[in-house]
Motif scaffolding. Structure first.
Motif, PDB file in Angstrom:
ATOM      1  N   VAL A 151       0.853  -1.199   0.000  1.00  0.00           N
ATOM      2  CA  VAL A 151       0.000   0.000   0.000  1.00  0.00           C
ATOM      3  C   VAL A 151       0.887   1.246   0.000  1.00  0.00           C
ATOM      4  O   VAL A 151       0.661   2.197  -0.756  1.00  0.00           O
ATOM      5  N   ALA A 152       1.945   1.219   0.846  1.00  0.00           N
ATOM      6  CA  ALA A 152       2.854   2.373   0.918  1.00  0.00           C
ATOM      7  C   ALA A 152       3.542   2.607  -0.429  1.00  0.00           C
ATOM      8  O   ALA A 152       3.731   3.751  -0.847  1.00  0.00           O
ATOM      9  N   ILE A 153       3.877   1.514  -1.129  1.00  0.00           N
ATOM     10  CA  ILE A 153       4.509   1.659  -2.451  1.00  0.00           C
ATOM     11  C   ILE A 153       3.492   2.195  -3.468  1.00  0.00           C
ATOM     12  O   ILE A 153       3.804   3.093  -4.255  1.00  0.00           O
ATOM     13  N   ALA A 154       2.275   1.677  -3.406  1.00  0.00           N
ATOM     14  CA  ALA A 154       1.228   2.164  -4.323  1.00  0.00           C
ATOM     15  C   ALA A 154       1.018   3.664  -4.117  1.00  0.00           C
ATOM     16  O   ALA A 154       0.882   4.426  -5.071  1.00  0.00           O
ATOM     17  N   ARG A 155       1.017   4.095  -2.845  1.00  0.00           N
ATOM     18  CA  ARG A 155       0.828   5.513  -2.557  1.00  0.00           C
ATOM     19  C   ARG A 155       2.003   6.341  -3.104  1.00  0.00           C
ATOM     20  O   ARG A 155       1.820   7.457  -3.581  1.00  0.00           O
ATOM     21  N   ALA A 156       3.203   5.739  -3.040  1.00  0.00           N
ATOM     22  CA  ALA A 156       4.380   6.468  -3.531  1.00  0.00           C
ATOM     23  C   ALA A 156       4.384   6.605  -5.059  1.00  0.00           C
ATOM     24  O   ALA A 156       4.978   7.531  -5.593  1.00  0.00           O
ATOM     25  N   ILE A 157       3.743   5.665  -5.757  1.00  0.00           N
ATOM     26  CA  ILE A 157       3.826   5.694  -7.228  1.00  0.00           C
ATOM     27  C   ILE A 157       2.572   6.256  -7.903  1.00  0.00           C
ATOM     28  O   ILE A 157       2.560   6.441  -9.111  1.00  0.00           O
ATOM     29  N   VAL A 158       1.535   6.547  -7.109  1.00  0.00           N
ATOM     30  CA  VAL A 158       0.243   6.889  -7.731  1.00  0.00           C
ATOM     31  C   VAL A 158       0.326   8.166  -8.571  1.00  0.00           C
ATOM     32  O   VAL A 158      -0.382   8.308  -9.568  1.00  0.00           O
ATOM     33  N   ASN A 159       1.222   9.084  -8.191  1.00  0.00           N
ATOM     34  CA  ASN A 159       1.393  10.312  -8.978  1.00  0.00           C
ATOM     35  C   ASN A 159       2.402  10.155 -10.105  1.00  0.00           C
ATOM     36  O   ASN A 159       2.789  11.137 -10.726  1.00  0.00           O
ATOM     37  N   GLU A 160       2.869   8.936 -10.318  1.00  0.00           N
ATOM     38  CA  GLU A 160       3.872   8.637 -11.347  1.00  0.00           C
ATOM     39  C   GLU A 160       5.111   9.510 -11.228  1.00  0.00           C
ATOM     40  O   GLU A 160       5.500  10.194 -12.191  1.00  0.00           O
ATOM     41  N   PRO A 161       5.764   9.497 -10.067  1.00  0.00           N
ATOM     42  CA  PRO A 161       6.971  10.314  -9.889  1.00  0.00           C
ATOM     43  C   PRO A 161       8.134   9.718 -10.674  1.00  0.00           C
ATOM     44  O   PRO A 161       8.135   8.524 -10.972  1.00  0.00           O
ATOM     45  N   SER A 162       9.120  10.568 -10.987  1.00  0.00           N
ATOM     46  CA  SER A 162      10.275  10.042 -11.712  1.00  0.00           C
ATOM     47  C   SER A 162      11.233   9.310 -10.767  1.00  0.00           C
ATOM     48  O   SER A 162      12.049   8.515 -11.190  1.00  0.00           O
ATOM     49  N   MET A 163      11.096   9.584  -9.477  1.00  0.00           N
ATOM     50  CA  MET A 163      12.047   9.026  -8.512  1.00  0.00           C
ATOM     51  C   MET A 163      11.301   8.405  -7.330  1.00  0.00           C
ATOM     52  O   MET A 163      10.386   9.017  -6.794  1.00  0.00           O
ATOM     53  N   ILE A 164      11.720   7.195  -6.952  1.00  0.00           N
ATOM     54  CA  ILE A 164      11.115   6.541  -5.796  1.00  0.00           C
ATOM     55  C   ILE A 164      12.185   6.340  -4.736  1.00  0.00           C
ATOM     56  O   ILE A 164      13.248   5.771  -5.012  1.00  0.00           O
ATOM     57  N   LEU A 165      11.918   6.832  -3.521  1.00  0.00           N
ATOM     58  CA  LEU A 165      12.864   6.712  -2.425  1.00  0.00           C
ATOM     59  C   LEU A 165      12.222   5.816  -1.373  1.00  0.00           C
ATOM     60  O   LEU A 165      11.104   6.098  -0.928  1.00  0.00           O
ATOM     61  N   ALA A 166      12.900   4.736  -0.994  1.00  0.00           N
ATOM     62  CA  ALA A 166      12.290   3.787  -0.063  1.00  0.00           C
ATOM     63  C   ALA A 166      13.234   3.523   1.105  1.00  0.00           C
ATOM     64  O   ALA A 166      14.384   3.145   0.914  1.00  0.00           O
ATOM     65  N   ASP A 167      12.718   3.745   2.316  1.00  0.00           N
ATOM     66  CA  ASP A 167      13.539   3.598   3.521  1.00  0.00           C
ATOM     67  C   ASP A 167      13.268   2.238   4.151  1.00  0.00           C
ATOM     68  O   ASP A 167      12.190   2.018   4.706  1.00  0.00           O
ATOM     69  N   GLU A 168      14.220   1.323   4.063  1.00  0.00           N
ATOM     70  CA  GLU A 168      14.092  -0.034   4.625  1.00  0.00           C
ATOM     71  C   GLU A 168      12.772  -0.692   4.220  1.00  0.00           C
ATOM     72  O   GLU A 168      12.026  -1.169   5.078  1.00  0.00           O
ATOM     73  N   PRO A 169      12.488  -0.748   2.919  1.00  0.00           N
ATOM     74  CA  PRO A 169      11.170  -1.249   2.523  1.00  0.00           C
ATOM     75  C   PRO A 169      10.968  -2.726   2.834  1.00  0.00           C
ATOM     76  O   PRO A 169       9.837  -3.200   2.840  1.00  0.00           O
ATOM     77  N   THR A 170      12.041  -3.460   3.098  1.00  0.00           N
ATOM     78  CA  THR A 170      11.874  -4.889   3.384  1.00  0.00           C
ATOM     79  C   THR A 170      12.304  -5.231   4.806  1.00  0.00           C
ATOM     80  O   THR A 170      12.342  -6.387   5.196  1.00  0.00           O
ATOM     81  N   GLY A 171      12.603  -4.197   5.597  1.00  0.00           N
ATOM     82  CA  GLY A 171      13.140  -4.405   6.943  1.00  0.00           C
ATOM     83  C   GLY A 171      12.295  -5.304   7.828  1.00  0.00           C
ATOM     84  O   GLY A 171      12.822  -6.119   8.580  1.00  0.00           O
ATOM     85  N   ALA A 172      10.969  -5.147   7.721  1.00  0.00           N
ATOM     86  CA  ALA A 172      10.092  -5.872   8.640  1.00  0.00           C
ATOM     87  C   ALA A 172       9.480  -7.128   8.006  1.00  0.00           C
ATOM     88  O   ALA A 172       8.552  -7.698   8.547  1.00  0.00           O
ATOM     89  N   LEU A 173      10.001  -7.535   6.848  1.00  0.00           N
ATOM     90  CA  LEU A 173       9.322  -8.600   6.107  1.00  0.00           C
ATOM     91  C   LEU A 173      10.112  -9.906   6.116  1.00  0.00           C
ATOM     92  O   LEU A 173      11.339  -9.906   6.237  1.00  0.00           O
ATOM     93  N   ASP A 174       9.396 -11.028   5.962  1.00  0.00           N
ATOM     94  CA  ASP A 174      10.079 -12.326   5.858  1.00  0.00           C
ATOM     95  C   ASP A 174      10.788 -12.412   4.502  1.00  0.00           C
ATOM     96  O   ASP A 174      10.555 -11.588   3.612  1.00  0.00           O
ATOM     97  N   THR A 175      11.642 -13.424   4.359  1.00  0.00           N
ATOM     98  CA  THR A 175      12.496 -13.536   3.173  1.00  0.00           C
ATOM     99  C   THR A 175      11.697 -13.551   1.868  1.00  0.00           C
ATOM    100  O   THR A 175      12.055 -12.863   0.916  1.00  0.00           O
ATOM    101  N   LYS A 176      10.611 -14.324   1.855  1.00  0.00           N
ATOM    102  CA  LYS A 176       9.835 -14.471   0.613  1.00  0.00           C
ATOM    103  C   LYS A 176       9.166 -13.141   0.237  1.00  0.00           C
ATOM    104  O   LYS A 176       9.278 -12.687  -0.905  1.00  0.00           O
ATOM    105  N   THR A 177       8.486 -12.523   1.198  1.00  0.00           N
ATOM    106  CA  THR A 177       7.798 -11.256   0.930  1.00  0.00           C
ATOM    107  C   THR A 177       8.803 -10.185   0.543  1.00  0.00           C
ATOM    108  O   THR A 177       8.570  -9.374  -0.356  1.00  0.00           O
ATOM    109  N   SER A 178       9.939 -10.218   1.224  1.00  0.00           N
ATOM    110  CA  SER A 178      10.992  -9.267   0.938  1.00  0.00           C
ATOM    111  C   SER A 178      11.485  -9.388  -0.516  1.00  0.00           C
ATOM    112  O   SER A 178      11.668  -8.384  -1.216  1.00  0.00           O
ATOM    113  N   ALA A 179      11.631 -10.631  -0.996  1.00  0.00           N
ATOM    114  CA  ALA A 179      12.040 -10.852  -2.390  1.00  0.00           C
ATOM    115  C   ALA A 179      10.969 -10.331  -3.349  1.00  0.00           C
ATOM    116  O   ALA A 179      11.285  -9.742  -4.396  1.00  0.00           O
ATOM    117  N   GLU A 180       9.699 -10.513  -2.981  1.00  0.00           N
ATOM    118  CA  GLU A 180       8.603 -10.024  -3.847  1.00  0.00           C
ATOM    119  C   GLU A 180       8.608  -8.492  -3.928  1.00  0.00           C
ATOM    120  O   GLU A 180       8.413  -7.920  -5.003  1.00  0.00           O
TER     121      GLU A 180
END
Ligand SMILES: Nc1ncnc2c1ncn2[C@@H]1O[C@H](COP(=O)(O)OP(=O)(O)OP(=O)(O)O)[C@@H](O)[C@H]1O
Ligand SMILES: [Mg+2]
Length: 221
Positions: A151-180
């Motif tokens: 959801v946080a990624i969808a919110r970041a891309i909804v305006n179609e920005p040229s640049m996406i900045l993500a702070d520890e986007p997989t920090g809290a996720l298990d290995t499989k979800t993190s890979a996805e």
């Protein structure tokens, strides 16, 4: 292209608890690059990302986005840059927990100064593009960590920005979800967007074009 030159960032400047978190940091990130920012806890990664995202100020140095100097702008001008150029995924998601997924993704559209048509359709398309269209009507406090991250990624891309900045986007996720989630960032990058990811995970960093390492407020590699 974004470019920072000799950026110094102090928290609580000129106060007794002044703390210099970045000491004259310089780097360039080209359009379409996929870059990892790594470093120990407290090194200054989030601080750097917040400056790049135009959500925090700095004391010395220069930051330019596509040649425009980002300093001492009016709140209106900052808002315009943030809205048009930058999609930010915060370290703690920063979702409105009792809003639905769709309502969260609509927030940047509602903030935009321009009249945007079909806001719901746009938000839904962003949710679909991150693979959770069916969760649109679910409140965020009922979603899993990986779903919230999407959801946080969808919110970041909804305006179609040229640049996406993500702070520890997989920090809290298990290995499989993190890979996805990483696959999702890679596909956004393949579509031509610049992507900067702060991470502790060497597996994430090694999939990027380039790694910037920060230690004690300095870029060391
Ligand atoms: N609002 C603030 N006020 C004062 N000091 C701060 C503030 N935010 C961060 N700092 C300090 O600045 C330094 C860098 O913090 P930052 O959050 O950028 O680190 P980080 O590399 O993102 O760490 P982590 O991996 O734990 O998220 C730390 O020493 C931190 O204590
Ligand atoms: Mg951080």
């Amino acid at each position: 292209m974004i470019k920072i030159s000799n950026i110094t960032k102090k928290y609580n400047p000129k106060k007794s608890n002044e703390f210099e978190a970045l000491h004259g940091v310089s780097c360039e990130i080209n359009d379409g690059e996929l870059v990892a920012v790594i470093g120990k806890s407290g090194a200054g990664k989030s601080t750097l990302l917040h400056i790049l995202a135009c959500i925090d100020n700095y004391q010395e140095g220069e930051y330019t986005i596509d040649g425009t100097l980002v300093k001492n702008l009016s709140e209106k001008q900052y808002a315009k840059i943030r809205n048009e150029k930058i999609g930010m995924v915060m370290q703690d998601f920063a979702l409105v927990e009792d809003f639905t997924a769709l309502e969260n993704v609509m927030i940047p559209l509602n903030f935009s100064k321009q009249k945007i048509k079909n806001k719901k359709e746009k938000a839904l398309a962003a949710l679909k593009s991150v693979g959770i269209g069916e969760l649109a009507k679910k409140p965020c406090n009922k979603l899993s960590g990986g779903q919230k991250q999407r959801v946080a990624i969808a919110r970041a891309i909804v305006n179609e920005p040229s640049m996406i900045l993500a702070d520890e986007p997989t920090g809290a996720l298990d290995t499989k979800t993190s890979a996805e989630i990483m696959a999702l960032f890679k596909s956004l990058n393949k579509q031509g967007r610049t992507v900067v990811i702060v991470t502790h995970d060497p597996k994430i960093a090694e999939q990027c074009d380039r790694i910037i390492e920060i230690s004690d407020g300095r870029i060391v590699k």
